[in-house]
Design a protein around this motif. Structure first.
Motif, PDB file in Angstrom:
ATOM      1  N   MET A 142      16.539  15.864 -25.423  1.00 48.88           N
ATOM      2  CA  MET A 142      16.405  15.032 -24.261  1.00 48.88           C
ATOM      3  C   MET A 142      15.892  13.673 -24.691  1.00 48.88           C
ATOM      4  N   CYS A 143      16.603  12.633 -24.325  1.00 44.87           N
ATOM      5  CA  CYS A 143      16.196  11.281 -24.690  1.00 44.87           C
ATOM      6  C   CYS A 143      16.222  10.404 -23.444  1.00 44.87           C
ATOM      7  N   THR A 144      15.083   9.870 -23.078  1.00 42.00           N
ATOM      8  CA  THR A 144      15.015   9.022 -21.890  1.00 42.00           C
ATOM      9  C   THR A 144      15.745   7.696 -22.086  1.00 42.00           C
ATOM     10  N   CYS A 145      15.941   7.269 -23.321  1.00 47.33           N
ATOM     11  CA  CYS A 145      16.636   6.006 -23.627  1.00 47.33           C
ATOM     12  C   CYS A 145      18.104   6.213 -23.977  1.00 47.33           C
ATOM     13  N   LYS A 146      18.498   7.470 -24.112  1.00 50.99           N
ATOM     14  CA  LYS A 146      19.866   7.807 -24.518  1.00 50.99           C
ATOM     15  C   LYS A 146      20.242   7.133 -25.836  1.00 50.99           C
ATOM     16  N   SER A 147      19.306   7.141 -26.781  1.00 47.06           N
ATOM     17  CA  SER A 147      19.537   6.444 -28.045  1.00 47.06           C
ATOM     18  C   SER A 147      19.813   7.373 -29.223  1.00 47.06           C
ATOM     19  N   ILE A 148      19.831   8.689 -29.005  1.00 48.14           N
ATOM     20  CA  ILE A 148      20.067   9.619 -30.104  1.00 48.14           C
ATOM     21  C   ILE A 148      21.565   9.892 -30.222  1.00 48.14           C
ATOM     22  N   LYS A 149      22.083   9.693 -31.416  1.00 48.79           N
ATOM     23  CA  LYS A 149      23.471  10.039 -31.732  1.00 48.79           C
ATOM     24  C   LYS A 149      23.425  11.120 -32.808  1.00 48.79           C
ATOM     25  N   VAL A 150      24.290  12.115 -32.691  1.00 51.51           N
ATOM     26  CA  VAL A 150      24.276  13.219 -33.651  1.00 51.51           C
ATOM     27  C   VAL A 150      25.606  13.269 -34.403  1.00 51.51           C
ATOM     28  N   ASP A 151      25.507  13.185 -35.728  1.00 50.08           N
ATOM     29  CA  ASP A 151      26.643  13.377 -36.618  1.00 50.08           C
ATOM     30  C   ASP A 151      26.098  14.171 -37.803  1.00 50.08           C
TER      31      ASP A 151
ATOM     32  N   LYS B 214      23.324  15.110 -38.430  1.00 52.73           N
ATOM     33  CA  LYS B 214      21.893  14.888 -38.276  1.00 52.73           C
ATOM     34  C   LYS B 214      21.680  13.884 -37.148  1.00 52.73           C
ATOM     35  N   PRO B 215      20.552  13.994 -36.445  1.00 55.31           N
ATOM     36  CA  PRO B 215      20.303  13.012 -35.385  1.00 55.31           C
ATOM     37  C   PRO B 215      19.943  11.644 -35.969  1.00 55.31           C
ATOM     38  N   LYS B 216      20.379  10.603 -35.268  1.00 59.35           N
ATOM     39  CA  LYS B 216      20.029   9.230 -35.640  1.00 59.35           C
ATOM     40  C   LYS B 216      19.556   8.529 -34.387  1.00 59.35           C
ATOM     41  N   TRP B 217      18.408   7.869 -34.484  1.00 53.17           N
ATOM     42  CA  TRP B 217      17.838   7.173 -33.354  1.00 53.17           C
ATOM     43  C   TRP B 217      18.270   5.713 -33.391  1.00 53.17           C
ATOM     44  N   GLY B 218      18.660   5.200 -32.222  1.00 51.36           N
ATOM     45  CA  GLY B 218      19.103   3.820 -32.123  1.00 51.36           C
ATOM     46  C   GLY B 218      17.950   2.859 -31.896  1.00 51.36           C
TER      47      GLY B 218
ATOM     48  N   CYS C  42      15.242   3.286 -28.966  1.00 49.86           N
ATOM     49  CA  CYS C  42      14.180   4.299 -29.002  1.00 49.86           C
ATOM     50  C   CYS C  42      12.821   3.647 -28.782  1.00 49.86           C
ATOM     51  N   ASN C  43      12.055   4.185 -27.821  1.00 44.73           N
ATOM     52  CA  ASN C  43      10.706   3.661 -27.578  1.00 44.73           C
ATOM     53  C   ASN C  43       9.620   4.604 -28.086  1.00 44.73           C
ATOM     54  N   GLN C  44      10.016   5.573 -28.890  1.00 49.94           N
ATOM     55  CA  GLN C  44       9.122   6.533 -29.540  1.00 49.94           C
ATOM     56  C   GLN C  44       8.236   7.277 -28.547  1.00 49.94           C
ATOM     57  N   CYS C  45       8.854   7.718 -27.427  1.00 50.07           N
ATOM     58  CA  CYS C  45       8.107   8.475 -26.419  1.00 50.07           C
ATOM     59  C   CYS C  45       7.893   9.929 -26.850  1.00 50.07           C
ATOM     60  N   LEU C  46       8.653  10.389 -27.845  1.00 51.98           N
ATOM     61  CA  LEU C  46       8.582  11.736 -28.410  1.00 51.98           C
ATOM     62  C   LEU C  46       9.068  12.834 -27.463  1.00 51.98           C
ATOM     63  N   ALA C  47       9.760  12.458 -26.377  1.00 52.54           N
ATOM     64  CA  ALA C  47      10.318  13.462 -25.470  1.00 52.54           C
ATOM     65  C   ALA C  47      11.314  14.353 -26.200  1.00 52.54           C
ATOM     66  N   CYS C  48      12.070  13.783 -27.135  1.00 54.14           N
ATOM     67  CA  CYS C  48      13.048  14.578 -27.887  1.00 54.14           C
ATOM     68  C   CYS C  48      12.368  15.705 -28.650  1.00 54.14           C
TER      69      CYS C  48
END
Length: 58
Positions: free
Chosen positions: A1-10, A12-16, A19-25
């Motif tokens: 779950m990403c509140t910023c919708k910045s995680i892309k998975v290929d 391995k996950p990659k943060w865009g 990302c505001n580092q809320c740690l919800a993921c």
């Protein structure tokens, strides 16, 4: 779950840049597959019982 919708998975996950580092993921991952380095390995997760996932996504 990403509140910023910045995680892309290929494989391995990659943060865009969004990302505001809320740690919800990390805290909402049901399998604890996402870690923040060695610091979160084998540690518990916390979700606020007063806030739903839907409220966070607004």
């Amino acid at each position: 779950m990403c509140t910023c919708k910045s995680i892309k998975v290929d494989k391995k996950p990659k943060w865009g840049k969004e990302c505001n580092q809320c740690l919800a993921c990390i805290n909402f991952c049901p399998t604890k597959a996402i870690q923040f380095g060695k610091g979160t390995e084998k540690k518990g997760r916390y979700t606020n019982p007063n806030i739903s996932i839907n409220e966070m996504l607004l």
